[in-house]
Design a protein around this motif. Structure first.
Motif, PDB file in Angstrom:
ATOM      1  N   GLN A 758       0.737  -1.286   0.169  1.00 22.14           N
ATOM      2  CA  GLN A 758      -0.098   0.090   0.143  1.00 22.14           C
ATOM      3  C   GLN A 758       0.926   1.384  -0.046  1.00 22.14           C
ATOM      4  OE1 GLN A 758      -2.623  -0.753   3.408  1.00 22.14           O
ATOM      5  NE2 GLN A 758      -4.268  -1.172   1.991  1.00 22.14           N
ATOM      6  N   ASP A 759       1.939   1.145   0.667  1.00 23.42           N
ATOM      7  CA  ASP A 759       2.757   2.295   0.854  1.00 23.42           C
ATOM      8  C   ASP A 759       3.458   2.380  -0.700  1.00 23.42           C
ATOM      9  OD1 ASP A 759       4.253   4.453   2.471  1.00 23.42           O
ATOM     10  OD2 ASP A 759       5.980   3.131   2.032  1.00 23.42           O
ATOM     11  N   ALA A 760       4.005   1.589  -1.225  1.00 21.18           N
ATOM     12  CA  ALA A 760       4.589   1.597  -2.540  1.00 21.18           C
ATOM     13  C   ALA A 760       3.340   2.161  -3.493  1.00 21.18           C
ATOM     14  CB  ALA A 760       5.062   0.255  -3.088  1.00 21.18           C
ATOM     15  N   ALA A 761       2.380   1.590  -3.632  1.00 19.15           N
ATOM     16  CA  ALA A 761       1.399   2.332  -4.542  1.00 19.15           C
ATOM     17  C   ALA A 761       1.103   3.683  -4.304  1.00 19.15           C
ATOM     18  CB  ALA A 761       0.072   1.500  -4.119  1.00 19.15           C
ATOM     19  N   ARG A 762       0.982   3.926  -2.864  1.00 17.23           N
ATOM     20  CA  ARG A 762       0.733   5.580  -2.761  1.00 17.23           C
ATOM     21  C   ARG A 762       1.619   6.310  -3.198  1.00 17.23           C
ATOM     22  NH1 ARG A 762      -2.172   3.864   1.998  1.00 17.23           N
ATOM     23  NH2 ARG A 762      -0.342   3.634   3.062  1.00 17.23           N
ATOM     24  N   GLN A 763       3.323   5.952  -2.946  1.00 16.54           N
ATOM     25  CA  GLN A 763       4.302   6.808  -3.505  1.00 16.54           C
ATOM     26  C   GLN A 763       4.404   6.837  -5.113  1.00 16.54           C
ATOM     27  OE1 GLN A 763       8.181   5.664  -2.497  1.00 16.54           O
ATOM     28  NE2 GLN A 763       7.713   4.361  -0.664  1.00 16.54           N
ATOM     29  N   TYR A 764       3.866   5.615  -5.663  1.00 13.81           N
ATOM     30  CA  TYR A 764       3.658   5.743  -7.137  1.00 13.81           C
ATOM     31  C   TYR A 764       2.799   6.584  -7.515  1.00 13.81           C
ATOM     32  CZ  TYR A 764       4.659   2.992 -11.548  1.00 13.81           C
ATOM     33  OH  TYR A 764       4.832   2.637 -12.864  1.00 13.81           O
ATOM     34  N   VAL A 765       1.664   6.596  -6.951  1.00 16.58           N
ATOM     35  CA  VAL A 765       0.631   7.691  -7.190  1.00 16.58           C
ATOM     36  C   VAL A 765       1.046   9.249  -7.140  1.00 16.58           C
ATOM     37  CG1 VAL A 765      -1.879   8.403  -6.695  1.00 16.58           C
ATOM     38  CG2 VAL A 765      -1.478   6.227  -7.008  1.00 16.58           C
ATOM     39  N   THR A 766       1.450   9.276  -6.079  1.00 12.90           N
ATOM     40  CA  THR A 766       2.241  10.736  -5.844  1.00 12.90           C
ATOM     41  C   THR A 766       3.297  11.177  -6.775  1.00 12.90           C
ATOM     42  OG1 THR A 766       2.125  10.215  -3.513  1.00 12.90           O
ATOM     43  CG2 THR A 766       3.066  12.283  -3.992  1.00 12.90           C
ATOM     44  N   ARG A 767       4.062  10.221  -7.188  1.00  9.40           N
ATOM     45  CA  ARG A 767       4.874  10.607  -8.149  1.00  9.40           C
ATOM     46  C   ARG A 767       4.241  10.619  -9.776  1.00  9.40           C
ATOM     47  NH1 ARG A 767      10.357   6.994  -7.007  1.00  9.40           N
ATOM     48  NH2 ARG A 767      10.288   7.209  -4.914  1.00  9.40           N
ATOM     49  N   LEU A 768       3.416  10.031  -9.736  1.00 14.46           N
ATOM     50  CA  LEU A 768       2.685  10.129 -11.313  1.00 14.46           C
ATOM     51  C   LEU A 768       1.881  11.376 -11.159  1.00 14.46           C
ATOM     52  CD1 LEU A 768       1.240   6.427 -11.435  1.00 14.46           C
ATOM     53  CD2 LEU A 768       2.642   7.360 -13.192  1.00 14.46           C
ATOM     54  N   ILE A 769       1.204  11.667 -10.180  1.00 13.72           N
ATOM     55  CA  ILE A 769       0.357  12.786 -10.067  1.00 13.72           C
ATOM     56  C   ILE A 769       1.249  14.164 -10.368  1.00 13.72           C
ATOM     57  CG2 ILE A 769      -0.971  14.525  -8.680  1.00 13.72           C
ATOM     58  CD1 ILE A 769      -2.353  12.141  -7.469  1.00 13.72           C
ATOM     59  N   GLY A 770       2.559  14.096  -9.617  1.00 13.67           N
ATOM     60  CA  GLY A 770       3.415  14.888  -9.845  1.00 13.67           C
ATOM     61  C   GLY A 770       3.785  15.609 -11.370  1.00 13.67           C
ATOM     62  N   GLU A 771       3.881  14.234 -12.050  1.00 15.57           N
ATOM     63  CA  GLU A 771       4.145  14.541 -13.498  1.00 15.57           C
ATOM     64  C   GLU A 771       3.070  14.577 -14.537  1.00 15.57           C
ATOM     65  OE1 GLU A 771       7.288  14.424 -14.898  1.00 15.57           O
ATOM     66  OE2 GLU A 771       8.470  13.653 -13.194  1.00 15.57           O
ATOM     67  N   LEU A 772       1.976  14.041 -14.250  1.00 20.11           N
ATOM     68  CA  LEU A 772       0.917  13.918 -15.095  1.00 20.11           C
ATOM     69  C   LEU A 772      -0.292  14.765 -14.655  1.00 20.11           C
ATOM     70  CD1 LEU A 772       0.880  10.098 -15.800  1.00 20.11           C
ATOM     71  CD2 LEU A 772       1.509  11.906 -17.514  1.00 20.11           C
ATOM     72  N   GLY A 773      -0.479  15.118 -13.609  1.00 20.32           N
ATOM     73  CA  GLY A 773      -1.595  16.031 -12.923  1.00 20.32           C
ATOM     74  C   GLY A 773      -2.612  15.056 -12.364  1.00 20.32           C
ATOM     75  N   ARG A 774      -3.268  15.572 -11.350  1.00 20.77           N
ATOM     76  CA  ARG A 774      -4.373  14.918 -10.583  1.00 20.77           C
ATOM     77  C   ARG A 774      -5.216  14.180 -11.412  1.00 20.77           C
ATOM     78  NH1 ARG A 774      -4.724  14.200  -5.226  1.00 20.77           N
ATOM     79  NH2 ARG A 774      -3.022  15.969  -4.880  1.00 20.77           N
ATOM     80  N   GLN A 775      -5.845  14.769 -12.325  1.00 21.01           N
ATOM     81  CA  GLN A 775      -6.920  14.516 -13.216  1.00 21.01           C
ATOM     82  C   GLN A 775      -6.699  13.013 -13.789  1.00 21.01           C
ATOM     83  OE1 GLN A 775      -9.773  15.861 -13.676  1.00 21.01           O
ATOM     84  NE2 GLN A 775      -9.222  17.550 -12.205  1.00 21.01           N
ATOM     85  N   ARG A 776      -5.341  12.633 -14.066  1.00 24.44           N
ATOM     86  CA  ARG A 776      -4.874  11.788 -14.841  1.00 24.44           C
ATOM     87  C   ARG A 776      -4.756  10.457 -14.298  1.00 24.44           C
ATOM     88  NH1 ARG A 776      -1.996  15.839 -18.315  1.00 24.44           N
ATOM     89  NH2 ARG A 776      -3.555  16.422 -19.862  1.00 24.44           N
ATOM     90  N   VAL A 777      -4.903  10.338 -12.929  1.00 28.72           N
ATOM     91  CA  VAL A 777      -4.163   9.414 -12.164  1.00 28.72           C
ATOM     92  C   VAL A 777      -5.332   8.699 -11.231  1.00 28.72           C
ATOM     93  CG1 VAL A 777      -2.521   8.369 -10.700  1.00 28.72           C
ATOM     94  CG2 VAL A 777      -2.339  10.152 -12.176  1.00 28.72           C
ATOM     95  N   LEU A 778      -5.672   7.543 -11.238  1.00 28.72           N
ATOM     96  CA  LEU A 778      -7.016   7.170 -10.558  1.00 28.72           C
ATOM     97  C   LEU A 778      -6.299   5.962  -9.597  1.00 28.72           C
ATOM     98  CD1 LEU A 778      -9.484   6.684 -13.134  1.00 28.72           C
ATOM     99  CD2 LEU A 778      -9.206   8.420 -11.788  1.00 28.72           C
ATOM    100  N   GLY A 779      -6.689   5.980  -8.250  1.00 31.17           N
ATOM    101  CA  GLY A 779      -6.239   4.927  -7.339  1.00 31.17           C
ATOM    102  C   GLY A 779      -5.298   5.689  -6.315  1.00 31.17           C
TER     103      GLY A 779
END
Ligand code: ADP
Ligand code: ZN
Ligand code: ZN
Length: 839
Positions: A758-779
Motif C-alpha cells: 500500500q505504501d509503494a502504491a501511494r508513492q507511485y501515485v504521488t509521483r505520477l500525479i506530480g508528472e501527469l496531474g491529478r486528473q489523469r491518475v486514479l487509485g
C-alpha cells in the motif's frame, strides 16, 4: 562462392579482422537485447532472425533470436561467444522483428516477452542435464552404494542418461544426492545439452529385400530357409498377402509397419528378419497436418445484398482503410469472407483469418476446409506444440498461405499478407491478460496490416464501441448488412419477470413458468433449445446457514467454487482443491448449503424437470480435451441433443438450423457488472446468443429472465437497435472520460506484505500525479479480488486524452517512475505489471 570462402578471402587481405557482434533477443524479461560475439566459423550462418544458443549469466543456456548484426563492441561488458547456431535460414523474418519491436513498445513489455509468446514452444529450446561416465575415473577400489551401481551399470551400455532417465531407473525423484556422491568420486561427468523440442512425426515402413523380387527361385529358397521358424514365416506370409510379388512396383513394395505387424505376429521374428536383411526397414518424416483434404465446393453465388457489400468493401480497401462489416447474425458475412480469401489467394498473397477462440473454429474451419482443402492451416491453443511448429514452418516455406487461427496467429512468419480478416472483432478474448505481452490481437493485427500493406476486414453483428467510433470518424470504412440471408428472420424477444414469479411462488428452481412452458413446447415439436448462463463472477459456493461462513481459499481472497460432479471445492485463481466439509469450519454446524447456480446446476435441474430430454452442457469444464468441444457441437448438429446449456462459449458464431428457443438466465447480473463496459458487453452477449435462434426460416424465440423488465438497455436489445445503443453509450463514455476518447493504462502492483504494497502504491501515485496531474491518475485501489497466490494486489489507472497527448512519452514516464520505485531498498521484491488498453 559461399559465405565462408568469402570470409577467408577477407582474412588474407585485411591485417586486422573485423569482429562481428550479434544483438540477441532472449526469451526472458530483460529490457534490452544482449550482445554476443560471433565465432569466425559461424559468420555468415548467424543472421538476423536465426536462432542461436548462448550462455546467459553463469548457469543459463538459452536460445535467442538474433535481432541485428554489427561491429559495435559492447561498452559495459565483455561479450561472450555464441555457442551454437541452429538454423540455416532465419525462422523469424524482418517484418516479424519490426512487428515484435512495435508490440513491446506499445504494450510496455520486453521484446523477449513478445518472443516468448510468439514462438511455439517447439521452436524454443530447453537445456537438459545429462550425465556420462568420467573417462578418467580411476579403476581404484571405490565403494559404491547399490543405487550408484545401478547408474554406473546403465552408463556402460548407454553413453548418456538424462536426469529423467536416472529417476526412472532408480524409481525415485530425489536423484541429486546419488549424483552428487558419484561426482565426488569422480565417476561421472555432468553436462548440459541443448535439445530441440520439436519432434518430426515419422512412420516406419517395411519391404522385402529387392533380390527376392527378381526371381521365383530366390523366394523359393527363402521359404526353405525359414522352414523351421514358423513365426518368421508368418510375417513373410502376411507381407505377401499385402504385396503381390509379381505385380509390385518399386514403390508398392513398402508396407506400413503398423499395417504389417498385427498382434498375432511376433515382433522379435521381424527383428530377426531385419537383422538378416531379408526385410528392410525405413523411417520417413511425414506431416502432422492433414494434407489430403480435397475441396468439396466452390464459394457460393452471392446474393444481391452480399454483392453490394462486397463492392463497398473493395471501395474501402481502395481507400486503404480497414473495413468494418456490420452485419446481423446470419446475414452471410462468412460467405463474403470466403470470396475475399479466394481473391487474395489468387493474387498470390497470404491470408490471416483471426477468430476469437477455439470455440468458434470447428464450424468455421470445416466450412473453410470445404472450399480451400489443405491449403488452409489452423493454429489454435488446443493444438500440440509439434503441430504448431508445422503450421509455422508451413507458412515460412510457402506451403500454407491461408491460416485460420486464434490471437497468437498474428505472430506467424508471414512475409506477404494481402488480407487480414478479424471475425467477431468485438470479442474480448482477442485480448491477452496473462502473461505479458498483454496485447489485443485486433489492434495488433491492424498494425501488422500497415507493415504488410495488406487489407483488413473486421466483421461482427455487434461492433465494439471503439471500432464503431473509428468508423464514424472515417478512420474505418463502414459496410452494413441489415438482413439475414435468404428468408431468414431475426428472433422475437420475450421477457419473463422474475420478481412476480418469485412473489407468486411459481418459480421451479431458477426457471420462470414462461421459460418452462416454452421449453416444453419446443421439445414437443422436436425443436432444439439453447440455454445461456453467464459465467462471469458467478459460480456456486458453499455457505453455512447458521453462521453465514463461506469457505475461502487459503492463499487467495476468494470463495471456493463448488463442483458438483466430483464434490470438491476449487479455487479458480490458483487451482487449490479441497473436499467439501461435512461440518462448518467456523461453528461446527451441519447446515451447509450451496448458493448460486452455474451451468452444472442448470443441467442437473433440467434432467429432473425433463427426464426424457437429452441435455448437454458446454463450458470450460466440459471442453478441456482437444475434441470434446467438437463432439458436443456434432451431437447437437445431428439433433441427438435436445437442450444445450452453456456459457459465453455459445455466443460465438455457431450456426444451427433447428434451434427455436434461446433462454437467457440472469440478465441482471450481466448488465450490472461493475465495469464501464458492462452495457457494451450485455448488448453484445445477448444479441449474439439470441442470434443462435432460428437461422433458416422462422426467427425463433428468445426469452430473457429478468427482475427489471423496464431496464432501458433491454429495450434496445429487444429491438436490435444498435445505433440507439451506441449513441447513448458513447455519450456516457464522453461524459465520464472513458475510451474511446481516453486511453487507459492499468498498473498492477503485487507484494507479499500488505502495508509495504500500500505504501509503494501511494508513492507511485504521488509521483505520477506530480508528472501527469491529478486528473489523469486514479487509485490506488484494491481490485475485487485483492490477494492471489499469497500476493496482495493494488491497481492504479492512468487515463489520458487521446488527442494532443504524446502517449509514448506518458508510457516512458510510467516505466521510469516504476523502475525508480523498485530501486528503493525495501521494494526489491515488488512486482509491477502494465496493461495498456485493458478490457
Ligand atoms: P454470418 O457469418 O453473417 O453469421 P453466414 O455466412 O454463416 O452468416 O450465413 C448464414 C447462412 O446463410 C449459412 O447457413 C450460409 O450457408 C447461408 N448463406 C450465406 N450466403 C449464402 C449464399 N450466397 N448462398 C447460399 N447460402 C448462403
Ligand atoms: Zn457455521
Ligand atoms: Zn487460491
Amino acid at each position: 562462392m559461399s559465405q565462408l570462402e568469402l570470409n577467408s578471402d577477407l582474412d588474407e587481405s585485411f591485417e586486422e579482422r573485423v569482429t562481428y557482434f550479434a544483438d540477441v533477443i532472449l526469451p526472458i524479461p530483460l529490457p534490452e537485447t544482449y550482445t554476443y560475439r560471433i565465432p569466425r566459423d559461424m559468420e555468415g550462418l548467424v543472421q538476423a532472425g536465426s536462432r542461436v544458443v548462448v550462455q546467459f549469466g553463469r548457469k543459463k543456456i538459452l536460445t535467442g533470436i538474433v535481432k541485428e548484426i554489427h561491429h559495435k563492441v559492447p561498452k559495459v561488458y565483455e561479450a561472450k561467444y555464441i555457442l551454437d547456431s541452429l538454423d540455416h535460414s532465419p525462422v523469424v523474418n524482418g517484418l516479424q522483428l519490426d512487428f515484435f519491436t512495435w508490440l513491446a513498445q506499445y504494450y510496455m513489455c520486453t521484446i523477449g516477452e513478445v518472443l516468448n509468446a510468439a514462438l511455439p514452444s517447439g521452436l524454443k529450446l530447453t537445456s537438459e542435464s545429462l550425465i556420462q561416465l568420467n573417462p578418467e575415473s580411476g579403476t581404484g577400489e571405490q565403494e559404491y552404494s547399490e543405487k550408484e551401481l545401478v547408474i554406473l551399470d546403465a552408463l556402460k551400455s548407454s553413453d548418456r542418461l538424462s536426469f529423467d532417465q536416472v529417476s526412472d531407473l532408480l524409481g525415485i525423484k530425489m536423484i541429486h544426492p546419488v549424483l552428487k556422491s558419484l561426482m565426488q568420486k569422480e565417476s561421472i561427468l555432468l553436462f548440459e545439452q541443448v535439445k530441440d523440442k520439436f519432434k518430426p512425426k515419422t512412420i516406419k515402413s517395411i519391404r522385402l529385400a529387392d533380390h527376392y523380387f527378381e526371381s521365383d527361385q530366390a523366394l523359393q529358397s527363402l521359404f526353405e530357409k525359414l522352414e523351421k521358424s514358423t513365426k518368421q514365416q508368418a510375417v513373410l506370409l502376411k507381407y505377401l498377402s499385402i504385396v503381390r510379388i509379381d505385380e509390385a512396383t518399386e514403390s508398392s513394395r513398402e508396407v506400413l509397419k503398423s499395417d504389417l505387424m498385427t498382434e498375432d505376429l511376433s515382433a522379435s521374428s521381424l527383428k530377426t528378419l531385419l537383422k538378416n536383411q531379408i526385410f528392410i526397414e525405413e523411417e520417413k518424416i511425414i506431416s502432422r497436418l492433414d494434407q489430403t483434404i480435397v475441396p468439396e465446393r466452390k464459394s457460393m453465388e452471392l446474393s444481391e445484398m452480399q454483392l453490394e457489400a462486397l463492392a463497398e468493401i473493395h471501395e474501402g480497401f481502395q481507400a486503404q482503410k480497414p473495413v468494418l462489416l456490420h452485419g446481423v447474425t446470419g446475414s452471410g458475412k462468412t460467405e463474403i469472407y470466403i470470396q475475399l480469401i479466394q481473391q487474395a489467394l489468387e493474387s498470390g498473397g497470404q491470408v490471416l483469418y483471426l477468430l476469437p477462440e477455439i470455440a468458434l473454429t470447428t464450424q468455421i474451419v470445416s466450412r473453410l476446409h470445404k472450399v480451400f482443402g489443405s491449403e488452409l492451416g489452423v493454429y489454435h491453443s488446443k493444438y500440440s506444440d509439434n503441430e504448431r511448429v508445422e503450421v509455422w514452418n508451413g507458412v515460412n516455406n510457402g506451403k500454407i498461405n491461408l491460416v485460420a487461427g486464434v490471437r497468437s496467429a498474428i505472430f506467424l512468419p508471414f512475409d506477404n499478407l494481402s488480407l487480414i480478416i478479424i471475425d467477431e472483432e468485438h470479442e474480448t478474448s482477442y485480448k491477452q491478460y496473462e502473461p505479458a505481452p498483454r496485447y489485443h490481437a485486433r489492434d495488433a493485427a491492424i498494425w501488422l496490416s500497415h507493415l504488410h500493406q495488406s487489407n483488413v476486414l473486421m466483421g461482427t453483428a455487434t461492433p465494439s464501441i471503439d471500432s464503431y467510433q473509428n468508423a464514424l470518424d472515417e478512420k474505418y470504412a463502414l459496410v452494413k448488412l441489415d438482413e439475414r440471408f435468404g428468408q431468414g428472420q431475426l428472433p422475437t424477444f420475450e421477457l419473463a419477470n422474475l420478481l412476480t414469479s418469485r412473489k407468486s411462488k411459481r418459480m421451479k428452481g431458477d426457471f420462470t413458468p414462461e421459460l418452462l412452458e416454452a421449453i416444453k413446447n419446443a421439445l414437443e415439436k422436436n425443436e432444439q433449445i439453447i440455454l445461456f448462463q453467464n459465467r462471469r463472477g458467478y459460480s456456486p459456493y458453499l455457505i453455512c446457514h447458521d453462521c453465514n461462513h463461506v469457505p475461502k481459499c487459503q492463499s487467495c481472497d476468494v470463495s471456493l467454487t463448488y463442483h458438483m460432479h466430483n464434490n470438491v471445492l476449487i479455487c479458480h485463481y490458483c487451482g487449490h482443491k479441497e473436499s467439501v466439509p461435512a461440518i462448518c469450519d467456523a461453528c461446527g454446524s451441519t447446515a451447509i448449503r450451496t448458493v448460486g447456480f452455474g451451468t452444472e446446476k442448470l443441467e442437473e435441474d433440467l434432467k429432473i424437470l425433463f427426464p426424457d430430454a437429452h441435455v448437454e452442457r458446454m463450458d470450460q469444464d466440459t471442453t478441456r480435451s482437444k475434441y470434446s468441444y467438437q463432439q458436443i457441437i456434432d451431437r447437437f448438429e445431428r439433433g441427438e441433443t435436445n437442450i444445450l446449456v452453456g456459457t459465453q462459449m455459445l455466443s460465438k458464431g455457431l450456426d444451427f438450423d433447428k434451434v427455436s428457443l434461446v433462454g437467457v438466465f440472469d440478465y441482471d447480473r450481466i448488465v450490472h457488472f461493475p465495469d464501464f463496459r458492462s452495457h457494451e458487453r450485455a448488448f453484445q452477449l445477448i444479441t449474439q446468443v439470441s442470434g443462435r435462434a432460428g437461422r433458416k426460416d422462422d426467427g425463433g424465440k428468445v426469452i430473457i429472465q429478468t427482475g427489471e423488465p423496464d431496464e432501458p438497455l433491454l429495450y434496445k436489445i429487444k429491438t436490435g437497435d444498435y445505433l440507439s445503443f451506441f449513441q447513448s453509450e458513447i455519450l456516457e463514455r464522453q461524459n465520464y472520460q472513458y475510451p474511446p476518447f481516453y486511453r487507459l493504462i492499468k498498473i498492477i502492483l503485487k507484494h507479499k506484505e500488505k502495508n509495504v504494497l500500500q505504501d509503494a502504491a501511494r508513492q507511485y501515485v504521488t509521483r505520477l500525479i506530480g508528472e501527469l496531474g491529478r486528473q489523469r491518475v486514479l487509485g490506488p485501489q484494491e481490485p475485487v479480488i485483492s490477494r492471489i497466490r499469497n500476493l496482495y494486489i493494488e491497481e492504479i489507472y492512468v487515463k489520458v486524452e487521446k488527442k494532443k497527448i504524446n502517449i509514448n512519452k506518458v508510457k516512458g514516464l510510467i516505466y521510469k517512475l516504476g523502475l525508480e520505485l523498485k530501486q528503493s531498498k525495501d521494494l526489491k521484491s515488488l512486482r509491477l505489471y502494465f496493461d495498456v488498453d485493458p478490457v
